[in-house]
Design an enzyme around this catalytic site. Structure first.
Site, PDB file in Angstrom:
ATOM      1  N   ILE A 117       1.099  -1.222  -0.034  1.00  0.00           N
ATOM      2  CA  ILE A 117      -0.008   0.135  -0.131  1.00  0.00           C
ATOM      3  C   ILE A 117       1.060   1.460   0.053  1.00  0.00           C
ATOM      4  O   ILE A 117       0.640   2.468  -0.696  1.00  0.00           O
ATOM      5  CB  ILE A 117      -0.843  -0.029   1.107  1.00  0.00           C
TER       6      ILE A 117
ATOM      7  N   VAL B 114       2.210   1.678  -3.710  1.00  0.00           N
ATOM      8  CA  VAL B 114       1.711   2.229  -4.706  1.00  0.00           C
ATOM      9  C   VAL B 114       1.508   3.780  -4.058  1.00  0.00           C
ATOM     10  O   VAL B 114       1.041   4.834  -5.470  1.00  0.00           O
ATOM     11  CB  VAL B 114       0.184   1.330  -4.951  1.00  0.00           C
ATOM     12  N   GLU B 115       0.694   3.243  -3.151  1.00  0.00           N
ATOM     13  CA  GLU B 115       0.369   5.228  -2.486  1.00  0.00           C
ATOM     14  C   GLU B 115       1.154   6.488  -2.291  1.00  0.00           C
ATOM     15  O   GLU B 115       1.167   7.256  -3.752  1.00  0.00           O
ATOM     16  CB  GLU B 115      -0.382   5.385  -1.240  1.00  0.00           C
ATOM     17  N   THR B 116       2.628   6.312  -2.211  1.00  0.00           N
ATOM     18  CA  THR B 116       3.279   7.319  -2.188  1.00  0.00           C
ATOM     19  C   THR B 116       4.547   6.676  -2.273  1.00  0.00           C
ATOM     20  O   THR B 116       5.635   7.932  -2.649  1.00  0.00           O
ATOM     21  CB  THR B 116       3.827   7.906  -1.100  1.00  0.00           C
TER      22      THR B 116
ATOM     23  N   TYR C  74      -6.464  -1.500  -8.675  1.00  0.00           N
ATOM     24  CA  TYR C  74      -5.016  -0.999  -6.943  1.00  0.00           C
ATOM     25  C   TYR C  74      -5.171  -2.512  -6.568  1.00  0.00           C
ATOM     26  O   TYR C  74      -4.032  -2.579  -5.800  1.00  0.00           O
ATOM     27  CB  TYR C  74      -6.429   0.292  -6.520  1.00  0.00           C
TER      28      TYR C  74
END
Length: 332
Positions: A120, A123-125, A311
């Protein structure tokens, strides 16, 4: 062709008209009503809220991005290619090494595997390296008052953002994030920040913009609260047999069917295994052909973070790749 002297005269005028057009997207009465109601409901000075909100700027580019989200326009081939890169996997391994103690502690406390937390954050940041360049205040203002179909949601988020800034003593004018108003390592919306952010050492405020420990704890807390099943699988690749009923109708993200139901439809697991768990079957469009995956309850839990099967599968596969490379590194 228009003479250059006329173009020089018209250019400032065209810019002014363009600016006026942008401002015309916002109903000032709507803004004033929000400020008045928020101040009244929270028993705050009207002028204080007005002073913050009036410094926000409408950003037309945000509306354009909202109308073309990547999850709805990309094939799985392109979407996966963004996240499954050597650079991102290597960064995940290094992040794991640097924060191994925290990851291990949080995983043991919550039951959420380190690789899923890493998936997570990756993928997010990109593990905190890319947290967004938009003013969160501008983003929420633009969407609250210039994006009618989700105006109610973003007005609520703008209110939560003001509450968050007050509670955590943040400067609302300096916080940057995504075009949708998500912020920090975890890319939490303000309401999620208030609801799920967790202070790792329970020493006071929770800082998801700068504190890595808090970010790790908060991702795991989010998944745990959304009923992560410890020790249970996330996804298994599926194969369409010759009797498969294609094209596959859109399936619920939440597992509702037995594996045997999908077997009867002509699908089986790629590794030949079976399961008694409820599953969903998701279809992923490739540049050429399609790919199928069985998703378990934990796959659904990941989609509570972002309601997209693309996602969830990217998070799962990135986490698996990071864990695989970490295991190899430890063997050396």
């Amino acid at each position: 062709m228009m003479p250059s002297c006329i173009l020089r005269i018209l250019s400032p005028l065209l810019f002014l008209l363009s600016s006026l057009s942008s401002f015309s997207q916002i109903d000032q009465t709507d803004v004033d009503d929000f400020v008045r109601i928020y101040a009244m409901q929270n028993q705050l000075p009207l002028e204080d809220i007005h002073a913050i909100v009036t410094q926000a700027t409408y950003q037309p580019s945000i509306i354009e991005k909202m109308n073309k989200p990547a999850e709805k326009t990309m094939t799985w081939t392109r979407y996966r290619g963004i996240f499954m890169t050597d650079d991102r996997i290597d960064a995940g391994v290094q992040f794991w090494i640097t924060n191994e103690t925290t990851l291990q502690n949080i995983s043991q406390q919550t039951g959420v595997p380190e690789k899923i937390i890493l998936g997570i954050l990756g993928v997010e940041t990109f593990f905190g390296a890319r947290t967004g360049t938009y003013s969160v205040l501008d983003a929420l203002y633009t969407l609250a008052f210039g994006y009618p179909k989700r105006s109610s949601f973003f007005k609520a988020e703008l209110g939560k953002f003001l509450e968050l800034c007050s509670r955590e003593q943040l400067d609302p004018l300096s916080i940057q994030g995504s075009y949708a108003g998500a912020m920090g390592y975890c890319q939490f919306m303000p309401s999620s920040y208030l609801a799920y952010a967790k202070n790792y050492d329970e020493s006071g405020s929770t800082d998801l913009m700068n504190n890595v420990d808090d970010a790790i704890a908060s991702v795991a807390n989010y998944l745990q609260i959304h009923r992560w099943q410890t020790g249970k699988p996330v996804a298994l690749q599926a194969i369409a047999t010759g009797t498969a009923q294609l094209p596959l109708a859109k399936q619920s993200l939440k597992p509702k069917e037995s594996y045997s139901t999908y077997q009867e439809m002509g699908f089986r697991t790629a590794n030949g295994s079976s399961t008694d768990e409820k599953v969903t079957l998701q279809e992923f469009t490739l540049d050429e052909g399609n790919e199928y995956w069985f998703g378990f309850t934990n796959f659904y839990v990941i989609t509570r973070y972002n309601h997209s099967p693309l996602y969830a599968l990217a998070v799962y596969q990135l986490g698996e790749a990071i864990q695989s490379k970490m295991t190899e590194k430890k063997k050396l």
